[in-house]
Design a protein around this motif. Structure first.
Motif, mmCIF file in Angstrom:
data_model
loop_
_atom_site.group_PDB
_atom_site.id
_atom_site.type_symbol
_atom_site.label_atom_id
_atom_site.label_comp_id
_atom_site.label_asym_id
_atom_site.label_seq_id
_atom_site.Cartn_x
_atom_site.Cartn_y
_atom_site.Cartn_z
ATOM 1 N N ASP A 181 0.830 -1.209 0.000
ATOM 2 C CA ASP A 181 0.000 0.000 0.000
ATOM 3 C C ASP A 181 0.863 1.258 0.000
ATOM 4 O O ASP A 181 0.581 2.224 -0.715
ATOM 5 C CB ASP A 181 -0.912 0.013 1.236
ATOM 6 C CG ASP A 181 -2.060 -0.970 1.128
ATOM 7 O OD1 ASP A 181 -2.403 -1.363 0.006
ATOM 8 O OD2 ASP A 181 -2.612 -1.347 2.185
ATOM 9 N N LEU A 182 1.920 1.238 0.811
ATOM 10 C CA LEU A 182 2.798 2.403 0.891
ATOM 11 C C LEU A 182 3.482 2.671 -0.444
ATOM 12 O O LEU A 182 3.650 3.832 -0.843
ATOM 13 C CB LEU A 182 3.845 2.197 1.992
ATOM 14 C CG LEU A 182 3.334 2.200 3.435
ATOM 15 C CD1 LEU A 182 4.496 2.024 4.402
ATOM 16 C CD2 LEU A 182 2.582 3.486 3.753
ATOM 17 N N GLU A 219 2.230 1.975 -3.346
ATOM 18 C CA GLU A 219 1.207 2.561 -4.212
ATOM 19 C C GLU A 219 0.952 4.027 -3.856
ATOM 20 O O GLU A 219 0.614 4.835 -4.724
ATOM 21 C CB GLU A 219 -0.094 1.761 -4.091
ATOM 22 C CG GLU A 219 0.009 0.348 -4.651
ATOM 23 C CD GLU A 219 -1.281 -0.429 -4.482
ATOM 24 O OE1 GLU A 219 -2.310 0.200 -4.124
ATOM 25 O OE2 GLU A 219 -1.280 -1.655 -4.695
ATOM 26 N N MET A 220 1.119 4.347 -2.566
ATOM 27 C CA MET A 220 0.924 5.731 -2.124
ATOM 28 C C MET A 220 2.154 6.593 -2.390
ATOM 29 O O MET A 220 2.105 7.814 -2.256
ATOM 30 C CB MET A 220 0.591 5.742 -0.626
ATOM 31 C CG MET A 220 -0.732 5.060 -0.297
ATOM 32 S SD MET A 220 -0.989 4.771 1.486
ATOM 33 C CE MET A 220 -1.242 6.441 2.080
ATOM 34 N N GLY A 221 3.277 5.942 -2.742
ATOM 35 C CA GLY A 221 4.489 6.667 -3.083
ATOM 36 C C GLY A 221 5.257 7.218 -1.898
ATOM 37 O O GLY A 221 5.948 8.233 -2.028
ATOM 38 N N ILE A 222 5.167 6.547 -0.729
ATOM 39 C CA ILE A 222 5.894 6.997 0.454
ATOM 40 C C ILE A 222 6.543 5.809 1.147
ATOM 41 O O ILE A 222 6.179 4.662 0.912
ATOM 42 C CB ILE A 222 4.961 7.733 1.452
ATOM 43 C CG1 ILE A 222 3.787 6.825 1.870
ATOM 44 C CG2 ILE A 222 4.437 9.022 0.855
ATOM 45 C CD1 ILE A 222 2.875 7.454 2.900
ATOM 46 N N ASP A 223 7.541 6.099 2.003
ATOM 47 C CA ASP A 223 8.196 5.043 2.761
ATOM 48 C C ASP A 223 7.665 5.034 4.193
ATOM 49 O O ASP A 223 6.814 5.834 4.567
ATOM 50 C CB ASP A 223 9.718 5.215 2.734
ATOM 51 C CG ASP A 223 10.153 6.589 3.233
ATOM 52 O OD1 ASP A 223 9.361 7.240 3.961
ATOM 53 O OD2 ASP A 223 11.271 7.020 2.905
ATOM 54 N N TRP A 224 8.230 4.109 5.020
ATOM 55 C CA TRP A 224 7.744 3.958 6.381
ATOM 56 C C TRP A 224 7.875 5.252 7.193
ATOM 57 O O TRP A 224 6.948 5.668 7.880
ATOM 58 C CB TRP A 224 8.513 2.844 7.091
ATOM 59 C CG TRP A 224 7.925 1.487 6.910
ATOM 60 C CD1 TRP A 224 8.358 0.501 6.066
ATOM 61 C CD2 TRP A 224 6.777 0.947 7.583
ATOM 62 N NE1 TRP A 224 7.553 -0.609 6.173
ATOM 63 C CE2 TRP A 224 6.583 -0.374 7.097
ATOM 64 C CE3 TRP A 224 5.905 1.438 8.549
ATOM 65 C CZ2 TRP A 224 5.563 -1.198 7.548
ATOM 66 C CZ3 TRP A 224 4.871 0.621 8.999
ATOM 67 C CH2 TRP A 224 4.707 -0.684 8.500
ATOM 68 N N SER A 225 9.046 5.874 7.128
ATOM 69 C CA SER A 225 9.274 7.066 7.939
ATOM 70 C C SER A 225 8.344 8.209 7.521
ATOM 71 O O SER A 225 7.796 8.935 8.360
ATOM 72 C CB SER A 225 10.731 7.511 7.847
ATOM 73 O OG SER A 225 11.096 7.776 6.499
ATOM 74 N N SER A 226 8.158 8.363 6.213
ATOM 75 C CA SER A 226 7.257 9.411 5.724
ATOM 76 C C SER A 226 5.811 9.110 6.116
ATOM 77 O O SER A 226 5.041 10.015 6.452
ATOM 78 C CB SER A 226 7.364 9.532 4.200
ATOM 79 O OG SER A 226 8.678 9.885 3.813
ATOM 80 N N CYS A 268 -4.303 8.260 -3.500
ATOM 81 C CA CYS A 268 -3.924 6.945 -4.009
ATOM 82 C C CYS A 268 -5.118 6.289 -4.697
ATOM 83 O O CYS A 268 -4.981 5.674 -5.753
ATOM 84 C CB CYS A 268 -3.411 6.063 -2.883
ATOM 85 S SG CYS A 268 -2.908 4.408 -3.412
ATOM 86 N N SER A 269 -6.299 6.440 -4.120
ATOM 87 C CA SER A 269 -7.509 5.868 -4.717
ATOM 88 C C SER A 269 -7.817 6.509 -6.057
ATOM 89 O O SER A 269 -8.178 5.843 -7.013
ATOM 90 C CB SER A 269 -8.695 6.056 -3.776
ATOM 91 O OG SER A 269 -8.479 5.379 -2.550
ATOM 92 N N ASN A 270 -7.618 7.815 -6.145
ATOM 93 C CA ASN A 270 -7.884 8.524 -7.398
ATOM 94 C C ASN A 270 -6.910 8.121 -8.483
ATOM 95 O O ASN A 270 -7.275 7.973 -9.646
ATOM 96 C CB ASN A 270 -7.809 10.042 -7.181
ATOM 97 C CG ASN A 270 -8.946 10.551 -6.319
ATOM 98 O OD1 ASN A 270 -10.003 9.942 -6.266
ATOM 99 N ND2 ASN A 270 -8.729 11.651 -5.617
ATOM 100 N N ARG A 271 -5.627 7.915 -8.117
ATOM 101 C CA ARG A 271 -4.631 7.484 -9.101
ATOM 102 C C ARG A 271 -4.953 6.106 -9.647
ATOM 103 O O ARG A 271 -4.606 5.761 -10.776
ATOM 104 C CB ARG A 271 -3.231 7.472 -8.476
ATOM 105 C CG ARG A 271 -2.628 8.843 -8.300
ATOM 106 C CD ARG A 271 -1.113 8.740 -8.210
ATOM 107 N NE ARG A 271 -0.699 7.819 -7.160
ATOM 108 C CZ ARG A 271 -0.439 8.185 -5.896
ATOM 109 N NH1 ARG A 271 -0.596 9.448 -5.565
ATOM 110 N NH2 ARG A 271 -0.054 7.323 -4.999
#
Length: 263
Positions: free
Chosen positions: A228-229, A231-238, A256-259
């Motif tokens: 999921d992360l 797909e959302m384009g972020i890592d754990w820390s972000s 993320c849903s819109n993309r």
């Protein structure tokens, strides 16, 4: 006069610890008139641990492979498929009881869809935010969802209506996507918890003992959230930083849903 029931879950990482907790519960509960029901009490060992008998007094407790707790089925292997099947079965029963309404021509389709969303869907995806994502689970959810929508909208297989056209007419998204959105929102809630909370610890916990079996690792909830992360384009820390702001996290989930082309 009927007896009052109190449901309690005990967790321990050792057999001796679980036995001691069970013994203490029986002793302290007895002081206030509570009794452990040996018939209703079940024991489950997670992972590959060997079964070791737990006793209530002189009576051994039955070991089970899965157990229903608070409306959800918990499996010894952590697999969510048994819970998904159970939820779909319950939702199908609810849907069938409403079939006379689906057949009424005096009720508009948009009203029928609102009833479906408010009654049947919540039954289907109850606790869905805790499910891992696999192709089998996603397929089961979407097949049930589309079958219900075709019945409500009066679409027969003879009409040759594609799934894409079906979802467009219903103005809804695939059930797998609804579950994914709920899971991501739930993950944000877990990340906002204090670090000593068990759910927060489990989210990043890594085993330090034992060896993994050969072959491809099983899909887990944490592995699903890692996907999921990405797909959302972020890592754990972000993600941890974004989750501290509820509004910001919800905006990330919505983006993320819109993309993904969802409604």
């Amino acid at each position: 006069m009927s007896e009052a029931c109190l449901y309690i879950a005990l967790f321990s990482d050792t057999h001796s610890g679980l036995q001691e907790m069970t013994k203490d519960l029986g002793e302290h509960g007895g002081k206030v008139g509570l009794r452990i029901s040996c018939e209703k009490t079940k024991c489950m060992s997670f992972g590959d641990h060997q079964y070791q008998t737990v006793f209530v007094g002189q009576t051994s407790i039955e070991y089970v492979e899965n157990f229903q707790y608070l409306g959800s089925y918990i499996s010894r292997t952590g697999d969510a498929e048994i819970d998904v099947k159970a939820r779909i079965g319950k939702a199908a029963a609810v849907f069938e009881r409403l079939r006379p309404i689906w057949k009424l021509e005096t009720i508009r389709n948009d009203m029928k869809l609102r009833l479906y969303q408010s009654i049947v869907l919540p039954t289907t995806i109850y606790a869905g935010e805790t499910w891992k994502r696999t192709a089998a689970i996603s397929n089961k959810l979407d097949v049930f969802h589309r079958r219900c929508l075709r019945t409500i909208l009066g679409i027969s297989w003879k009409d040759h209506i594609t799934n894409e056209e079906l979802m467009k007419r219903a103005g809804m998204e695939d059930l797998r996507d609804i579950v994914s959105t709920r899971r991501r929102r739930f993950a944000g809630h877990v990340m906002r918890l204090p670090k000593e909370r068990p759910a927060k610890i489990a989210m990043r916990w890594t085993p330090t003992e034992g060896r993994r079996k050969r072959g491809r690792p099983k899909t887990t909830w944490r592995k699903t959230f890692q996907d999921d992360l990405r797909e959302m384009g972020i890592d754990w820390s972000s993600a941890q930083s974004a989750a501290t702001d509820r509004s910001r996290w919800r905006a990330l989930v919505a983006r993320c849903s819109n993309r993904s082309g969802r409604n």
